[in-house]
Design a protein around this motif. Structure first.
Motif, PDB file in Angstrom:
ATOM      1  N   LEU A 199      37.349 -22.171 -94.963  1.00  0.00           N
ATOM      2  CA  LEU A 199      37.675 -22.955 -93.782  1.00  0.00           C
ATOM      3  C   LEU A 199      39.178 -23.038 -93.551  1.00  0.00           C
ATOM      4  O   LEU A 199      39.634 -23.106 -92.414  1.00  0.00           O
ATOM      5  CB  LEU A 199      37.090 -24.365 -93.894  1.00  0.00           C
ATOM      6  CG  LEU A 199      35.562 -24.455 -93.999  1.00  0.00           C
ATOM      7  CD1 LEU A 199      35.129 -25.914 -94.061  1.00  0.00           C
ATOM      8  CD2 LEU A 199      34.892 -23.745 -92.827  1.00  0.00           C
ATOM      9  N   SER A 200      39.943 -23.047 -94.644  1.00  0.00           N
ATOM     10  CA  SER A 200      41.399 -23.088 -94.517  1.00  0.00           C
ATOM     11  C   SER A 200      42.018 -22.471 -95.760  1.00  0.00           C
ATOM     12  O   SER A 200      41.577 -22.746 -96.882  1.00  0.00           O
ATOM     13  CB  SER A 200      41.898 -24.527 -94.345  1.00  0.00           C
ATOM     14  OG  SER A 200      43.312 -24.567 -94.249  1.00  0.00           O
TER      15      SER A 200
ATOM     16  N   ILE B 147      36.481 -15.566 -85.200  1.00  0.00           N
ATOM     17  CA  ILE B 147      35.480 -16.250 -86.024  1.00  0.00           C
ATOM     18  C   ILE B 147      34.319 -15.316 -86.351  1.00  0.00           C
ATOM     19  O   ILE B 147      33.904 -15.198 -87.517  1.00  0.00           O
ATOM     20  CB  ILE B 147      34.982 -17.524 -85.319  1.00  0.00           C
ATOM     21  CG1 ILE B 147      36.105 -18.567 -85.251  1.00  0.00           C
ATOM     22  CG2 ILE B 147      33.771 -18.103 -86.056  1.00  0.00           C
ATOM     23  CD1 ILE B 147      35.718 -19.834 -84.517  1.00  0.00           C
TER      24      ILE B 147
ATOM     25  N   TRP C 242      33.527 -14.036 -90.019  1.00  0.00           N
ATOM     26  CA  TRP C 242      32.219 -14.497 -90.519  1.00  0.00           C
ATOM     27  C   TRP C 242      31.365 -13.299 -90.945  1.00  0.00           C
ATOM     28  O   TRP C 242      30.709 -13.334 -91.980  1.00  0.00           O
ATOM     29  CB  TRP C 242      31.528 -15.295 -89.426  1.00  0.00           C
ATOM     30  CG  TRP C 242      30.223 -15.932 -89.824  1.00  0.00           C
ATOM     31  CD1 TRP C 242      29.637 -15.920 -91.058  1.00  0.00           C
ATOM     32  CD2 TRP C 242      29.339 -16.690 -88.971  1.00  0.00           C
ATOM     33  NE1 TRP C 242      28.446 -16.608 -91.042  1.00  0.00           N
ATOM     34  CE2 TRP C 242      28.241 -17.091 -89.781  1.00  0.00           C
ATOM     35  CE3 TRP C 242      29.385 -17.061 -87.623  1.00  0.00           C
ATOM     36  CZ2 TRP C 242      27.187 -17.846 -89.255  1.00  0.00           C
ATOM     37  CZ3 TRP C 242      28.349 -17.814 -87.113  1.00  0.00           C
ATOM     38  CH2 TRP C 242      27.258 -18.201 -87.929  1.00  0.00           C
TER      39      TRP C 242
ATOM     40  N   ASP D 233      28.910 -20.683 -95.280  1.00  0.00           N
ATOM     41  CA  ASP D 233      29.531 -21.395 -96.404  1.00  0.00           C
ATOM     42  C   ASP D 233      30.321 -20.450 -97.310  1.00  0.00           C
ATOM     43  O   ASP D 233      31.163 -20.900 -98.099  1.00  0.00           O
ATOM     44  CB  ASP D 233      28.462 -22.114 -97.231  1.00  0.00           C
ATOM     45  CG  ASP D 233      27.814 -23.255 -96.459  1.00  0.00           C
ATOM     46  OD1 ASP D 233      28.467 -23.764 -95.520  1.00  0.00           O
ATOM     47  OD2 ASP D 233      26.673 -23.628 -96.794  1.00  0.00           O
TER      48      ASP D 233
ATOM     49  N   ILE E  23      38.503 -20.333 -91.042  1.00  0.00           N
ATOM     50  CA  ILE E  23      37.857 -20.524 -89.747  1.00  0.00           C
ATOM     51  C   ILE E  23      38.420 -21.739 -89.000  1.00  0.00           C
ATOM     52  O   ILE E  23      38.859 -21.640 -87.851  1.00  0.00           O
ATOM     53  CB  ILE E  23      36.336 -20.669 -89.924  1.00  0.00           C
ATOM     54  CG1 ILE E  23      35.741 -19.348 -90.431  1.00  0.00           C
ATOM     55  CG2 ILE E  23      35.679 -21.084 -88.606  1.00  0.00           C
ATOM     56  CD1 ILE E  23      34.254 -19.397 -90.678  1.00  0.00           C
ATOM     57  N   VAL E  24      38.409 -22.897 -89.642  1.00  0.00           N
ATOM     58  CA  VAL E  24      38.852 -24.122 -88.967  1.00  0.00           C
ATOM     59  C   VAL E  24      40.348 -24.073 -88.682  1.00  0.00           C
ATOM     60  O   VAL E  24      40.796 -24.353 -87.555  1.00  0.00           O
ATOM     61  CB  VAL E  24      38.499 -25.359 -89.813  1.00  0.00           C
ATOM     62  CG1 VAL E  24      39.070 -26.619 -89.165  1.00  0.00           C
ATOM     63  CG2 VAL E  24      36.985 -25.479 -89.970  1.00  0.00           C
ATOM     64  N   ALA E  25      41.140 -23.722 -89.700  1.00  0.00           N
ATOM     65  CA  ALA E  25      42.590 -23.664 -89.512  1.00  0.00           C
ATOM     66  C   ALA E  25      42.961 -22.642 -88.444  1.00  0.00           C
ATOM     67  O   ALA E  25      43.855 -22.874 -87.618  1.00  0.00           O
ATOM     68  CB  ALA E  25      43.276 -23.321 -90.839  1.00  0.00           C
TER      69      ALA E  25
ATOM     70  N   ALA F 264      41.136 -21.628 -85.832  1.00  0.00           N
ATOM     71  CA  ALA F 264      40.793 -22.119 -84.496  1.00  0.00           C
ATOM     72  C   ALA F 264      41.799 -23.155 -84.013  1.00  0.00           C
ATOM     73  O   ALA F 264      42.251 -23.121 -82.863  1.00  0.00           O
ATOM     74  CB  ALA F 264      39.383 -22.708 -84.507  1.00  0.00           C
ATOM     75  N   VAL F 265      42.183 -24.079 -84.905  1.00  0.00           N
ATOM     76  CA  VAL F 265      43.132 -25.130 -84.530  1.00  0.00           C
ATOM     77  C   VAL F 265      44.512 -24.537 -84.242  1.00  0.00           C
ATOM     78  O   VAL F 265      45.151 -24.859 -83.228  1.00  0.00           O
ATOM     79  CB  VAL F 265      43.227 -26.195 -85.640  1.00  0.00           C
ATOM     80  CG1 VAL F 265      44.338 -27.194 -85.323  1.00  0.00           C
ATOM     81  CG2 VAL F 265      41.899 -26.920 -85.796  1.00  0.00           C
TER      82      VAL F 265
END
Length: 459
Positions: free
Chosen positions: A231-232, A291, A295, A227, A73-75, A77-78
């Motif tokens: 995230l990456s 996402i 998710w 959770d 998710i985080v990786a 988006a970035v």
């Protein structure tokens, strides 16, 4: 340095009378091509904004959940943000370079292959002999890119209609749905005038956006604990993310067509220009779909999130039919771009002569058949999407814009400390590296699928 003395590439407009050469800081020659453009039905800024959304938002957005599965998710988006900044910057560089080409030869417009030819002729003398060859190769890249896009569309349509067909009827091979789609597309692909495709494009837009709005009902329903999502991931998997994300972000040919048909093309670029505003909306859509889809479905997410929604519910079936029909109606427009590039030699004549109509119809038929054959042999939607994204991104978004800028600045300098030269070299290296790695990974998946298909045929 005087204007190029080599043969001027064919253009769709007449060259302006010779003018005195006037040097200026931003350009080698002073000439405003925007003032010379004459369009019968120009696009307003709002029309251009809507057209950009139509060109980019499609199957790529629906594949973003799979891309986020490969990145986290985080990786994801970035990387999406950084990739969008890079691609938008390269488009700005490309359009600026094409505008400079117009100034150099004093014409209102040039195509991307023509810009490549002009850039080679303005660059080092030892490369002038490659100008025509580079132009032809750029045309080939554009056609191959559109070919890959149309193939992805066929596979997408077949997979979604197969799910509905399997529920109501007996299980039929996906390949028969591809063949059926080709037969239905045949009369639509024979439409030679772009204005006659406008009703299809309008209907396609309505169906796509209606389907996108409805599919959010399934994405926000029954969300698990976030959770449980990564995230990456390992950087090795980011290669597939880049390919899929690039497919959903790259539409160079369409972006250039929109800019060329604007009433105020000077408002296309800029901080709050039409392109940047559309890119922001596209980035927001991609990240939200990516996402939410990942998710909701996690590692079970498929190449298109429409394949994850229930198969036995009326709402989900209507969503699949709506989106698949919208993509189906998008095929003729993207094929039209490829056919236009193939027959670009006739651009100055307005339209093909009657003696060549048969050749064009045969070309359209061959194009349809070949995309159908590829879709039948290799129905891996994820790999096809990644391959098309990596191929188009590396060639059209990074390599070509940097090459044009490098050669156009050859005779006027690269700025303090040669920063423009280092920028162009960096973009070229990124384009070559990403193209080789991304295409290799996607091709490996396609070859593996092809081997499985061949074994199945022998049984």
């Amino acid at each position: 340095m005087a204007a190029t003395q080599s043969q001027q590439p064919p253009t769709t407009t007449q060259t302006e009378p010779s003018l005195p050469e006037v040097r200026s800081r931003p350009s080698f020659y002073y000439y405003n091509p925007y003032e010379k453009r004459v369009l019968e039905v120009p696009l307003t800024n709002f029309d251009a904004f809507i057209s950009l959304l139509k060109c980019v938002i499609g199957t790529g957005v629906l594949a973003m959940p799979l891309a986020f599965r490969h990145s986290g998710i985080v990786a994801g988006a970035v990387i999406s943000l950084l990739l969008m900044i890079l691609l938008t910057y390269s488009i700005h560089l490309l359009i600026s370079g094409m505008t400079e080409c117009c100034r150099r030869i004093r014409v209102p417009q040039v195509s991307m292959p023509e810009a490549i030819q002009i850039a080679y002729e303005q660059g080092p003398k030892c490369l002038h002999w490659l100008a025509h060859t580079a132009s032809v190769m750029t045309s080939c890249v554009l056609v191959i890119g559109q070919f890959g896009l149309c193939t992805v569309y066929l596979v997408f349509v077949a997979k979604n209609f197969k799910e509905i067909g399997d529920f109501y009827f007996r299980n039929v091979s996906e390949r028969f749905y591809v063949i059926g789609a080709c037969f239905l597309l045949f009369p639509l692909l024979m439409i030679r005038k772009l204005k006659y495709l406008v009703p299809l494009n309008l209907l396609s837009n309505v169906l796509l956006y209606l389907g996108f709005a409805c599919i959010m009902y399934y994405l926000v329903r029954g969300l698990p604990n976030i959770d449980s999502r990564v995230l990456s991931t390992h950087p090795y998997e980011w290669v597939l993310f880049f390919g899929i994300a690039a497919f959903s972000l790259t539409a160079v040919g369409s972006m250039l067509v929109v800019e060329a048909n604007m009433a105020h093309p000077q408002q296309y670029l800029g901080t709050f220009g039409v392109l940047n505003l559309a890119v922001f909306f596209i980035l927001f859509s991609n990240v939200c779909f990516g996402i939410m889809g990942y998710w909701r479905y996690g590692d079970q997410v498929q190449a298109s999130v429409t394949l994850n929604i229930p198969q036995d519910e009326i709402i989900s079936q209507l969503i699949k039919v709506t989106i698949a029909s919208g993509i189906f109606l998008s095929y003729p427009l993207n094929a039209f771009v490829a056919i236009t590039v193939i027959f670009s030699e006739y651009a100055n004549e307005g339209e093909l002569q009657k003696s060549n109509h048969c050749t064009e119809y045969i070309t359209r038929t061959i194009f349809l058949v070949l995309t159908g054959v590829v879709a039948v042999i290799v129905p891996n939607l994820a790999a096809l999407t990644a391959l098309e994204g990596a191929f188009s991104l590396s060639n059209l978004n990074l390599f070509c814009p940097a090459l044009i800028d490098m050669f156009l600045n050859y005779d006027i300098g690269y700025g303090r400390l040669y920063w423009k030269l280092f920028r162009d070299i960096a973009l070229i290296v990124c384009g070559i590296s990403f193209g080789m790695v991304g295409c290799s990974v996607a091709l490996k998946q396609l070859i593996d699928d092809l081997m499985v298909t061949m074994k199945a045929m022998k049984m």
